[in-house]
Motif scaffolding. Structure first.
Motif, PDB file in Angstrom:
ATOM      1  N   ASP A  38       0.819  -1.216   0.000  1.00 28.35           N
ATOM      2  CA  ASP A  38       0.000   0.000   0.000  1.00 28.35           C
ATOM      3  C   ASP A  38       0.852   1.264   0.000  1.00 28.35           C
ATOM      4  O   ASP A  38       0.325   2.372   0.036  1.00 28.35           O
ATOM      5  CB  ASP A  38      -0.932   0.018   1.216  1.00 28.35           C
ATOM      6  N   GLY A  39       2.179   1.110   0.018  1.00 30.67           N
ATOM      7  CA  GLY A  39       3.077   2.264  -0.058  1.00 30.67           C
ATOM      8  C   GLY A  39       3.481   2.841   1.285  1.00 30.67           C
ATOM      9  O   GLY A  39       4.043   3.928   1.335  1.00 30.67           O
ATOM     10  N   GLU A  40       3.232   2.133   2.363  1.00 28.95           N
ATOM     11  CA  GLU A  40       3.577   2.646   3.693  1.00 28.95           C
ATOM     12  C   GLU A  40       4.833   1.961   4.227  1.00 28.95           C
ATOM     13  O   GLU A  40       5.072   0.795   3.958  1.00 28.95           O
ATOM     14  CB  GLU A  40       2.437   2.382   4.672  1.00 28.95           C
ATOM     15  N   ASN A  41       5.619   2.718   5.005  1.00 22.96           N
ATOM     16  CA  ASN A  41       6.778   2.163   5.698  1.00 22.96           C
ATOM     17  C   ASN A  41       6.330   1.599   7.037  1.00 22.96           C
ATOM     18  O   ASN A  41       5.288   1.974   7.565  1.00 22.96           O
ATOM     19  CB  ASN A  41       7.834   3.238   5.931  1.00 22.96           C
ATOM     20  N   ILE A  42       7.142   0.709   7.605  1.00 19.70           N
ATOM     21  CA  ILE A  42       6.828   0.105   8.899  1.00 19.70           C
ATOM     22  C   ILE A  42       7.977   0.403   9.848  1.00 19.70           C
ATOM     23  O   ILE A  42       9.139   0.118   9.547  1.00 19.70           O
ATOM     24  CB  ILE A  42       6.637  -1.418   8.757  1.00 19.70           C
ATOM     25  N   TYR A  43       7.655   0.987  11.005  1.00 17.21           N
ATOM     26  CA  TYR A  43       8.648   1.395  11.992  1.00 17.21           C
ATOM     27  C   TYR A  43       8.510   0.528  13.243  1.00 17.21           C
ATOM     28  O   TYR A  43       7.475   0.545  13.894  1.00 17.21           O
ATOM     29  CB  TYR A  43       8.449   2.864  12.367  1.00 17.21           C
ATOM     30  N   LEU A  44       9.551  -0.239  13.560  1.00 16.53           N
ATOM     31  CA  LEU A  44       9.568  -1.071  14.752  1.00 16.53           C
ATOM     32  C   LEU A  44      10.669  -0.541  15.669  1.00 16.53           C
ATOM     33  O   LEU A  44      11.856  -0.831  15.466  1.00 16.53           O
ATOM     34  CB  LEU A  44       9.818  -2.543  14.387  1.00 16.53           C
ATOM     35  N   GLY A  46      13.449   0.132  18.157  1.00 14.26           N
ATOM     36  CA  GLY A  46      14.443  -0.762  18.734  1.00 14.26           C
ATOM     37  C   GLY A  46      14.858  -1.893  17.817  1.00 14.26           C
ATOM     38  O   GLY A  46      15.824  -2.598  18.097  1.00 14.26           O
ATOM     39  N   PHE A  47      14.139  -2.093  16.732  1.00 10.92           N
ATOM     40  CA  PHE A  47      14.463  -3.167  15.784  1.00 10.92           C
ATOM     41  C   PHE A  47      14.910  -2.592  14.447  1.00 10.92           C
ATOM     42  O   PHE A  47      16.003  -2.879  13.982  1.00 10.92           O
ATOM     43  CB  PHE A  47      13.269  -4.100  15.595  1.00 10.92           C
ATOM     44  N   GLY A  48      14.046  -1.799  13.814  1.00  6.75           N
ATOM     45  CA  GLY A  48      14.400  -1.205  12.531  1.00  6.75           C
ATOM     46  C   GLY A  48      13.180  -0.774  11.748  1.00  6.75           C
ATOM     47  O   GLY A  48      12.058  -0.806  12.252  1.00  6.75           O
ATOM     48  N   THR A  49      13.425  -0.362  10.520  1.00  4.79           N
ATOM     49  CA  THR A  49      12.374   0.155   9.657  1.00  4.79           C
ATOM     50  C   THR A  49      12.377  -0.584   8.327  1.00  4.79           C
ATOM     51  O   THR A  49      13.429  -0.770   7.715  1.00  4.79           O
ATOM     52  CB  THR A  49      12.603   1.661   9.400  1.00  4.79           C
ATOM     53  N   LYS A  80      16.220  -0.990   7.249  1.00  3.85           N
ATOM     54  CA  LYS A  80      17.242  -0.183   7.908  1.00  3.85           C
ATOM     55  C   LYS A  80      17.204  -0.527   9.392  1.00  3.85           C
ATOM     56  O   LYS A  80      16.232  -0.216  10.087  1.00  3.85           O
ATOM     57  CB  LYS A  80      16.968   1.302   7.704  1.00  3.85           C
ATOM     58  N   PRO A  81      18.247  -1.196   9.918  1.00  7.58           N
ATOM     59  CA  PRO A  81      18.228  -1.574  11.328  1.00  7.58           C
ATOM     60  C   PRO A  81      18.351  -0.364  12.246  1.00  7.58           C
ATOM     61  O   PRO A  81      18.982   0.636  11.898  1.00  7.58           O
ATOM     62  CB  PRO A  81      19.439  -2.493  11.465  1.00  7.58           C
ATOM     63  N   ALA A  82      17.745  -0.474  13.426  1.00 10.05           N
ATOM     64  CA  ALA A  82      17.821   0.579  14.423  1.00 10.05           C
ATOM     65  C   ALA A  82      19.230   0.615  15.032  1.00 10.05           C
ATOM     66  O   ALA A  82      19.998  -0.346  14.921  1.00 10.05           O
ATOM     67  CB  ALA A  82      16.786   0.340  15.516  1.00 10.05           C
ATOM     68  N   LYS A  83      19.580   1.703  15.694  1.00  8.27           N
ATOM     69  CA  LYS A  83      20.902   1.832  16.304  1.00  8.27           C
ATOM     70  C   LYS A  83      21.147   0.721  17.327  1.00  8.27           C
ATOM     71  O   LYS A  83      22.243   0.173  17.396  1.00  8.27           O
ATOM     72  CB  LYS A  83      21.054   3.196  16.969  1.00  8.27           C
TER      73      LYS A  83
END
Length: 90
Positions: A38-44, A46-49, A80-83
Motif C-alpha cells: 500500500d506504499g507505507e513504511n513500517i517502523y519497529l 528498537g528493531f528497525g524500519t 534499515k536496522p535501528a541503532k
C-alpha cells in the motif's frame, strides 16, 4: 535462520505451541507485505524500519549483446536496522 528455526526458537523461549507461533509469524509477515504494498513504511522501535525506496530510471549495458538498455524507475523494499540493533551486530 529459517522460518522453521525462528518458530522453534520463539516457541522454546515463550512456551507457546509451535502452531500458534507459526500463525502469528505468518500473519505478521502478511501484514508487513500488505502494508508495504500500500506504499507505507513500517517502523519497529528498537528493531528497525522496513522502507520502500524509489530507484530512478537509469541506462545500463547489456554486455552479451553490446547494447544499451533503459531500466525504468521502480520501487524496492529495504530494511534499515535501528541503532540498538546495529550495536548488537557489531
Amino acid at each position: 535462520m529459517t522460518k522453521a528455526e525462528l518458530i522453534s526458537s520463539v516457541a522454546k523461549k515463550t512456551g507457546i505451541e509451535k502452531g500458534t507461533i507459526a500463525a502469528v509469524i505468518e500473519a505478521s509477515m502478511d501484514s508487513i507485505k500488505s502494508t508495504m504494498a500500500d506504499g507505507e513504511n513500517i517502523y519497529l522501535r528498537g528493531f528497525g524500519t522496513f522502507l520502500i525506496k524509489e530507484r530512478a530510471e537509469k541506462v545500463a549495458r547489456n554486455i552479451s549483446k553490446n547494447t544499451t538498455i533503459t531500466i525504468p524507475a521502480h520501487k524496492i523494499a529495504a530494511f534499515k536496522p535501528a541503532k540498538e540493533f546495529q550495536k548488537v551486530i557489531k
